[in-house]
Design a protein around this motif. Structure first.
Motif, PDB file in Angstrom:
ATOM      1  N   GLY A 197      -1.827  -1.896  -9.962  1.00  0.00           N
ATOM      2  CA  GLY A 197      -1.172  -3.189  -9.810  1.00  0.00           C
ATOM      3  C   GLY A 197      -0.707  -3.427  -8.386  1.00  0.00           C
ATOM      4  O   GLY A 197      -0.936  -4.497  -7.804  1.00  0.00           O
ATOM      5  N   LEU A 198      -0.061  -2.438  -7.785  1.00  0.00           N
ATOM      6  CA  LEU A 198       0.393  -2.570  -6.403  1.00  0.00           C
ATOM      7  C   LEU A 198      -0.780  -2.665  -5.434  1.00  0.00           C
ATOM      8  O   LEU A 198      -0.709  -3.390  -4.431  1.00  0.00           O
ATOM      9  N   SER A 199      -1.855  -1.948  -5.712  1.00  0.00           N
ATOM     10  CA  SER A 199      -3.042  -2.015  -4.857  1.00  0.00           C
ATOM     11  C   SER A 199      -3.678  -3.401  -4.902  1.00  0.00           C
ATOM     12  O   SER A 199      -4.109  -3.935  -3.870  1.00  0.00           O
ATOM     13  N   PHE A 200      -3.724  -4.018  -6.085  1.00  0.00           N
ATOM     14  CA  PHE A 200      -4.254  -5.377  -6.215  1.00  0.00           C
ATOM     15  C   PHE A 200      -3.410  -6.366  -5.417  1.00  0.00           C
ATOM     16  O   PHE A 200      -3.934  -7.270  -4.757  1.00  0.00           O
ATOM     17  N   ILE A 201      -2.095  -6.198  -5.478  1.00  0.00           N
ATOM     18  CA  ILE A 201      -1.210  -7.092  -4.718  1.00  0.00           C
ATOM     19  C   ILE A 201      -1.439  -6.920  -3.226  1.00  0.00           C
ATOM     20  O   ILE A 201      -1.508  -7.897  -2.469  1.00  0.00           O
ATOM     21  N   GLY A 202      -1.547  -5.662  -2.782  1.00  0.00           N
ATOM     22  CA  GLY A 202      -1.799  -5.413  -1.367  1.00  0.00           C
ATOM     23  C   GLY A 202      -3.117  -6.006  -0.896  1.00  0.00           C
ATOM     24  O   GLY A 202      -3.208  -6.571   0.202  1.00  0.00           O
ATOM     25  N   GLU A 203      -4.150  -5.906  -1.724  1.00  0.00           N
ATOM     26  CA  GLU A 203      -5.442  -6.485  -1.366  1.00  0.00           C
ATOM     27  C   GLU A 203      -5.364  -8.001  -1.283  1.00  0.00           C
ATOM     28  O   GLU A 203      -5.935  -8.621  -0.386  1.00  0.00           O
ATOM     29  N   GLY A 204      -4.610  -8.612  -2.219  1.00  0.00           N
ATOM     30  CA  GLY A 204      -4.451 -10.063  -2.185  1.00  0.00           C
ATOM     31  C   GLY A 204      -3.690 -10.534  -0.964  1.00  0.00           C
ATOM     32  O   GLY A 204      -4.055 -11.535  -0.327  1.00  0.00           O
TER      33      GLY A 204
ATOM     34  N   LEU B 134       0.832  -1.207   0.000  1.00  0.00           N
ATOM     35  CA  LEU B 134       0.000   0.000   0.000  1.00  0.00           C
ATOM     36  C   LEU B 134       0.863   1.253   0.000  1.00  0.00           C
ATOM     37  O   LEU B 134       0.556   2.230  -0.689  1.00  0.00           O
ATOM     38  N   ASN B 135       1.950   1.229   0.764  1.00  0.00           N
ATOM     39  CA  ASN B 135       2.858   2.370   0.765  1.00  0.00           C
ATOM     40  C   ASN B 135       3.572   2.518  -0.572  1.00  0.00           C
ATOM     41  O   ASN B 135       3.862   3.638  -1.004  1.00  0.00           O
TER      42      ASN B 135
END
Length: 270
Positions: free
Chosen positions: A250-257, A192-193
């Protein structure tokens, strides 16, 4: 999550191989503004057109990923290196050390992140490392608070008391027994950061406080492209903006996963 990983891997591939693609002639020089027609629309010679200074938009968009990924990597690493150890020490020792560190971190946390980054970037000057330091300061309290709270709740567990009874030093308790038990939430904050750091970098570049002008950077390109919209030149803002947005998503999707992996209740709800 998999879509986010695919997006970030694509940007990593682009950033790593951009110099090779330029060497073989696939990409034009992103800092060469003398050989191209300013404000030229997308064509076969310039796939995404040129901006008002004559820079090739496609090349600058591709090379801009290098600056974004470098700043994101340095920012998150600096935040973790500073915030996690301070959180461990503060939560484990408690007392005056905990109160002093907590007061200091809360003071930083109350300052808006972008305002703090702008102030520090103005003081430190331009450059990838300077920008990374300016952005990372705002994220240190987040890692500190998470690790401190987990450390406070875990340090009284039986296995910690057993380690102390067996003669384990505070350093050994922190590094071997507490660290792995309190680090689980850090990857979520990390992604997220990282997504937020791209937006902050873009904001600093837009304000002229980011990287040197000769370094391709999406925020700086958006700043220079803003007056072009009134003249009908839309491609100079669209493509850098899309690049920045795709990396953040893309980074937000990874953080959510990752958040779902560590939170079974959220995963079952999905």
């Amino acid at each position: 999550m998999y879509l986010g990983i695919l997006i970030i891997l694509l940007w990593l591939f682009i950033a790593l191989f951009a110099p090779i693609l330029q060497a073989v002639g696939f990409l034009k020089n992103p800092t060469d503004s003398l050989s191209y027609i300013p404000g030229d629309s997308p064509s076969l010679s310039h796939w995404l057109g040129t901006n008002i200074r004559g820079y090739d938009v496609f090349s600058r968009t591709i090379f801009g990923s290098q600056a974004a990924l470098k700043v994101v990597f340095l920012t998150t690493i600096i935040s973790i290196i500073v915030g996690v150890p301070l959180g461990l020490v503060s939560g484990y020792l408690g007392g005056k050390v905990d109160k002093i560190l907590l007061f200091f971190m809360d003071t930083i946390y109350t300052i808006p992140g972008l305002l703090l980054s702008v102030t520090l970037a103005f003081i430190l000057g331009r450059g990838i490392l300077n920008v990374a330091i300016a952005v990372s300061i705002a994220y240190v309290p987040q890692y500190y608070r998470i690790v401190r709270n987990h450390t406070t709740s875990v340090k009284n567990e039986l296995f910690i008391e057993a380690a102390k009874a067996m003669g384990a030093t505070p350093t050994r308790v922190l590094s071997r027994y507490l660290f792995l038990n309190v680090i689980q939430s850090v990857p979520v904050v990390f992604t997220l950061n990282a997504a937020d750091a791209i937006l902050v970098l873009g904001g600093l570049g837009f304000l002229g406080l980011g990287l040197p002008q000769e370094v391709p950077e999406w925020g700086h390109d958006l700043k220079e492209a803003l007056p072009d919209l009134s003249t009908g030149i839309w491609w100079t803002t669209l493509f850098p903006g899309m690049a920045m947005t795709s990396m953040v998503v893309g980074l937000s999707f990874i953080g959510e996963g990752i958040s779902e992996m560590f939170n079974p209740a959220l995963r079952n709800k999905r």
